[in-house]
Design an enzyme around this catalytic site. Structure first.
Site, short mmCIF file in Angstrom:
data_model
loop_
_atom_site.label_atom_id
_atom_site.label_comp_id
_atom_site.label_asym_id
_atom_site.label_seq_id
_atom_site.Cartn_x
_atom_site.Cartn_y
_atom_site.Cartn_z
N ASN A 73 0.88 -1.18 0.00
CA ASN A 73 0.00 0.00 0.00
C ASN A 73 0.91 1.22 0.00
O ASN A 73 1.48 1.57 1.02
CB ASN A 73 -0.89 -0.01 1.26
CG ASN A 73 -1.68 1.27 1.40
OD1 ASN A 73 -1.82 2.04 0.45
ND2 ASN A 73 -2.21 1.51 2.59
N LYS B 170 0.16 4.23 -0.26
CA LYS B 170 -0.49 5.43 0.30
C LYS B 170 -0.27 6.61 -0.66
O LYS B 170 -0.14 6.42 -1.86
CB LYS B 170 0.03 5.72 1.70
CG LYS B 170 0.00 4.50 2.61
CD LYS B 170 0.11 4.86 4.05
CE LYS B 170 0.36 3.61 4.87
NZ LYS B 170 0.04 3.78 6.27
N HIS C 111 -9.53 1.08 4.75
CA HIS C 111 -8.27 1.32 5.45
C HIS C 111 -8.54 2.26 6.62
O HIS C 111 -9.36 3.18 6.51
CB HIS C 111 -7.23 1.92 4.49
CG HIS C 111 -5.85 1.93 5.08
ND1 HIS C 111 -5.45 2.85 5.99
CD2 HIS C 111 -4.79 1.09 4.88
CE1 HIS C 111 -4.19 2.60 6.34
NE2 HIS C 111 -3.77 1.54 5.68
N GLU D 290 -7.03 4.70 7.71
CA GLU D 290 -6.85 6.12 7.41
C GLU D 290 -8.07 6.70 6.72
O GLU D 290 -8.39 7.88 6.87
CB GLU D 290 -5.57 6.31 6.56
CG GLU D 290 -4.32 6.08 7.41
CD GLU D 290 -3.09 5.60 6.65
OE1 GLU D 290 -3.08 5.66 5.41
OE2 GLU D 290 -2.13 5.15 7.32
N GLU E 42 -5.47 -5.01 10.51
CA GLU E 42 -4.49 -3.95 10.70
C GLU E 42 -4.78 -3.21 12.00
O GLU E 42 -5.61 -2.29 12.01
CB GLU E 42 -4.54 -2.97 9.53
CG GLU E 42 -4.21 -3.57 8.19
CD GLU E 42 -3.60 -2.54 7.24
OE1 GLU E 42 -2.50 -2.82 6.75
OE2 GLU E 42 -4.18 -1.46 7.04
N GLY F 255 2.26 2.28 10.58
CA GLY F 255 3.20 3.38 10.41
C GLY F 255 3.89 3.83 11.68
O GLY F 255 4.54 4.87 11.71
N SER G 179 3.26 -2.16 10.33
CA SER G 179 4.70 -2.16 10.54
C SER G 179 5.34 -3.53 10.27
O SER G 179 6.31 -3.91 10.93
CB SER G 179 5.06 -1.66 11.95
OG SER G 179 4.61 -0.31 12.10
C1 PEP Z 1 -0.80 0.19 5.88
O1 PEP Z 1 -0.82 1.38 5.57
O2 PEP Z 1 -1.71 -0.56 5.49
C2 PEP Z 1 0.31 -0.30 6.69
C3 PEP Z 1 0.25 -1.52 7.17
O3 PEP Z 1 1.35 0.58 6.89
P1 PEP Z 1 2.77 0.26 7.59
O4 PEP Z 1 3.24 -1.06 7.03
O5 PEP Z 1 3.63 1.38 7.23
O6 PEP Z 1 2.51 0.15 9.06
#
Ligand code: PEP
Length: 248
Positions: free
Chosen positions: A8, A10, A95, A97, A166, A172, A210
């Site tokens: 992803n 972003k 997601h 976000e 998630e 992040g 992460s």
């Molecule tokens: C994500 O944005 O779906 C995500 C898992 O980000 P990160 O791996 O940076 O934590």
């Protein structure tokens, strides 16, 4: 089941940066069959570029969002038919976000998943609890509520979706759920899918938050972790390819 590692990106990238990143990934694969299915979810303006760069390669591509509407007066939105025009195989929906910054409710997320399925694009449905919800012992309730909305809307098509667990506090932040913590939630989600369909074992349940080259192997070794949704580490070809290799 073959694992799925999806990136992803972003709101990152440019024509030049995307080209260099994809080239580095394809060069890194050196024509070999990757150890896992791979996909990259790019910002919408770059979908034509992804199609041009990835067509015929072992890497699929997808979008990070889709409209819940088919077409019409929805300024700024992108329909699933448009995604299909550019060969998208996947679309991320729900997601955290988007839930957090764009007010996406469980019902909107379910409608988006339904739209995607109807067009033959696989929705990657994200669920996950915030830190305060985890600390209040609400993790199971929250993720089950988020997934239940999708099950209710898409019915027997539920086996065609991909789920991504998630935890919001891990996205992040560099804080990863331990493999045991993640597996416990994945098992809850698997049981919920099994109650809805006899084919629940077919559904990929990805972990996201992460995940990186160092922690991927132990997460991906868990029985109900069928892959990863990777944010930051998908912007670095070597890291992303190491995660894919860890899925072997
Ligand atoms: C994500 O944005 O779906 C995500 C898992 O980000 P990160 O791996 O940076 O934590």
């Amino acid at each position: 089941m073959r694992k799925l590692i999806a990136g992803n990106w972003k709101m990152n990238g440019s024509l030049a940066a995307n080209q260099a990143l994809v080239k580095a990934m394809l060069d890194g694969l050196r024509g070999a069959v990757p150890a896992a299915d791979m996909a990259l979810c790019a910002p919408a303006p770059y979908l034509a570029q992804m199609q041009a760069l990835l067509q015929g390669s072992p890497i699929a591509w997808g979008s990070q969002d889709v409209s819940a509407h088919e077409q019409g007066a929805y300024t700024g939105e992108v329909s699933v038919a448009m995604l299909k025009d550019f060969g998208c195989r996947y679309v991320i929906v729900g997601h955290s976000e988007r839930r957090q910054h764009h007010g996406e409710t469980d019902d909107i997320v379910a409608a988006k998943a339904q739209c995607a399925l109807a067009a033959g694009v696989t929705p990657i449905v994200c669920v996950g609890e915030t830190l305060s919800q985890r600390e209040a012992g609400e993790t199971e309730t929250v993720v089950k509520r988020q997934l239940a909305a999708v099950i209710h809307t898409v019915g027997h098509c539920i086996t065609e979706i991909v789920v991504a667990y998630e935890p919001v506090w891990a996205i992040g932040t560099g804080k990863t759920a331990t493999p045991e913590m993640a597996q416990a939630v994945h098992a809850v989600l698997r049981a919920q899918l099994a109650a809805a369909s006899t084919n629940a074992k077919r559904v990929h349940i990805l972990y996201g938050g992460s995940m990186n080259a160092a922690n991927a192997a132990s997460l991906l070794a868990q029985p109900d972790i069928d892959g990863g949704l990777i944010g930051g580490a998908s912007l670095k070809s070597a890291d992303f390819l190491q995660i894919v290799a860890a899925a072997a």
